[in-house]
Enzyme design. Structure first.
Site, PDB file in Angstrom:
ATOM      1  N   GLU A  64       0.816  -1.208   0.000  1.00 12.13           N
ATOM      2  CA  GLU A  64       0.000   0.000   0.000  1.00 12.13           C
ATOM      3  C   GLU A  64       0.847   1.254   0.000  1.00 12.13           C
ATOM      4  O   GLU A  64       1.953   1.266   0.540  1.00 12.13           O
ATOM      5  CB  GLU A  64      -0.875   0.031   1.262  1.00 12.13           C
ATOM      6  CG  GLU A  64      -1.829  -1.139   1.355  1.00 12.13           C
ATOM      7  CD  GLU A  64      -2.452  -1.283   2.735  1.00 12.13           C
ATOM      8  OE1 GLU A  64      -3.568  -1.822   2.789  1.00 12.13           O
ATOM      9  OE2 GLU A  64      -1.838  -0.872   3.735  1.00 12.13           O
ATOM     10  N   ASP A 235      -7.208  -4.656   8.996  1.00 16.23           N
ATOM     11  CA  ASP A 235      -6.647  -3.554   8.203  1.00 16.23           C
ATOM     12  C   ASP A 235      -6.746  -3.819   6.712  1.00 16.23           C
ATOM     13  O   ASP A 235      -6.068  -3.200   5.911  1.00 16.23           O
ATOM     14  CB  ASP A 235      -5.192  -3.274   8.591  1.00 16.23           C
ATOM     15  CG  ASP A 235      -4.301  -4.513   8.448  1.00 16.23           C
ATOM     16  OD1 ASP A 235      -4.775  -5.534   7.920  1.00 16.23           O
ATOM     17  OD2 ASP A 235      -3.133  -4.459   8.861  1.00 16.23           O
TER      18      ASP A 235
END
Length: 348
Positions: A64, A235
């Site tokens: 990410e 997450d």
């Protein structure tokens, strides 16, 4: 060979220098400092660019980018999440980050963020607990005793005065590791055989497990009234830790709803499930905990503004120290239009 100019150099904080800096400042003081910086930035939340993190998912994990800007500085973090890494002797999470000047676009800091992310995650949890946990909370259940567990415990000690932690992990070796690391840290450590045992007498319940799956670490009947839940394991899509019934009974606080609805515990709930943004509580616009019997839940997935705060703190803290080295990162020709000439003049 000509030496690079000052404009070419970017301060770089390596893992070694980050560890030196933490020991110089003191880990608990650094947690308090980071929480202060995050709190400052949450109070000016509306100034920031906000976007859910840019994620590249694979069967084994996720990579990410987490960008944001307050109009003067721009920051981003590169971070991965690979739960299977532990079994291969690797970190589940690694990260680095960069801070840049918006006016010139020039980077002003490059730093490791594997350790820094653990610190900022824990500092943010404790900052949230300051507003949401029962007043005078002294005992926390720490369910999931991996890489984040000691940081979470010490942040709660430093910021809200936690005195006791009750540990549980399905892997007893993880609990043993955490208990060993917390020895001599001024906190009572109780190792537990079941999650139910860990929760006994705890006013704060922290869940931080790594499996990339819908899991039920806390079942609905395990959670009584009057507690604060700090859910930090979820997450990414398809990864949760709490039974949906717990969410229905809780007042849920989140960082950035468009991201949390995809990645957090509330991915299990309808799109219109009511949440409060944590920044609104910190800015005094909305209430945090309002009653002794209320269940508060911080559904934390980590957001770019927290990383920005951590980068800002490191930039300020390393000034005038030797906790960084200068990297020759930016081309700086004598004539900004003559990049090719600079290249040619460097020919051996």
């Amino acid at each position: 060979m000509t030496q690079p100019s000052d404009k070419a150099l970017v301060p770089f904080v390596s893992v070694d220098n980050m560890m030196r800096l933490i020991h110089h400042v003191g880990i608990e003081q650094m947690m308090r400092d980071l929480a202060d910086y995050v709190e400052e930035d949450f109070k000016r939340w509306e100034l920031f660019d906000k976007t859910p993190r840019v994620a590249s998912h694979s069967d084994v994990g996720v990579i990410e980018l987490m960008p944001t800007s307050d109009g003067e500085a721009y920051g981003f973090k590169y971070v991965n999440g690979h739960p299977k890494n532990t079994s291969e002797g690797l970190q589940t999470v690694t990260a680095f980050g960069l801070l840049a000047d918006v006016y010139t676009g020039y980077p002003v800091l490059l730093t490791e963020m594997t350790i820094l992310t653990a610190l900022r995650t824990a500092a943010t949890s404790a900052m949230a607990a300051k507003y949401l946990a029962p007043k005078g909370a002294t005992t926390m259940a720490m369910i999931g005793n991996g890489a984040q567990s000691e940081f979470q415990t010490l942040a709660m000690k430093a910021i809200i005065g936690l005195r006791s932690v009750r540990l549980f992990d399905k892997d007893p070796a993880a609990t043993e590791k955490c208990a060993r690391n917390l020895q001599g840290m001024g906190i009572e450590v109780v190792s537990c055989k079941t999650p139910e045992e860990a929760i006994e007498g705890a006013q704060i319940l922290t869940t931080c497990t790594a499996d990339k799956q819908y899991a039920t670490i806390l079942t609905d009947n395990m959670v009584g009234s009057g507690v604060h839940i700090n859910a930090i394991g979820g997450d990414c899509p398809g990864k949760t830790e709490l039974a949906p019934g717990i969410l229905s009974r809780s007042e849920v606080f989140v960082e950035y709803p468009p991201q949390t609805r995809i990645e957090g515990e509330i991915q299990q709930m309808p799109e219109d499930f009511a949440v409060t943004e944590l920044w609104e509580v910190i800015a005094g616009r909305k209430p945090g905990r309002t009653g002794d019997r209320q269940i508060t839940l911080f559904d934390s997935v980590g957001f770019a503004i927290e990383d920005f705060s951590a980068l800002r703190y490191i930039r300020d803290r390393i000034k005038g120290t030797d906790y960084f080295i200068d990297l020759d990162m930016l081309a700086d020709p004598d004539d900004p239009r003559d990049l090719f000439g600079m290249l040619q003049r460097a020919k051996p």
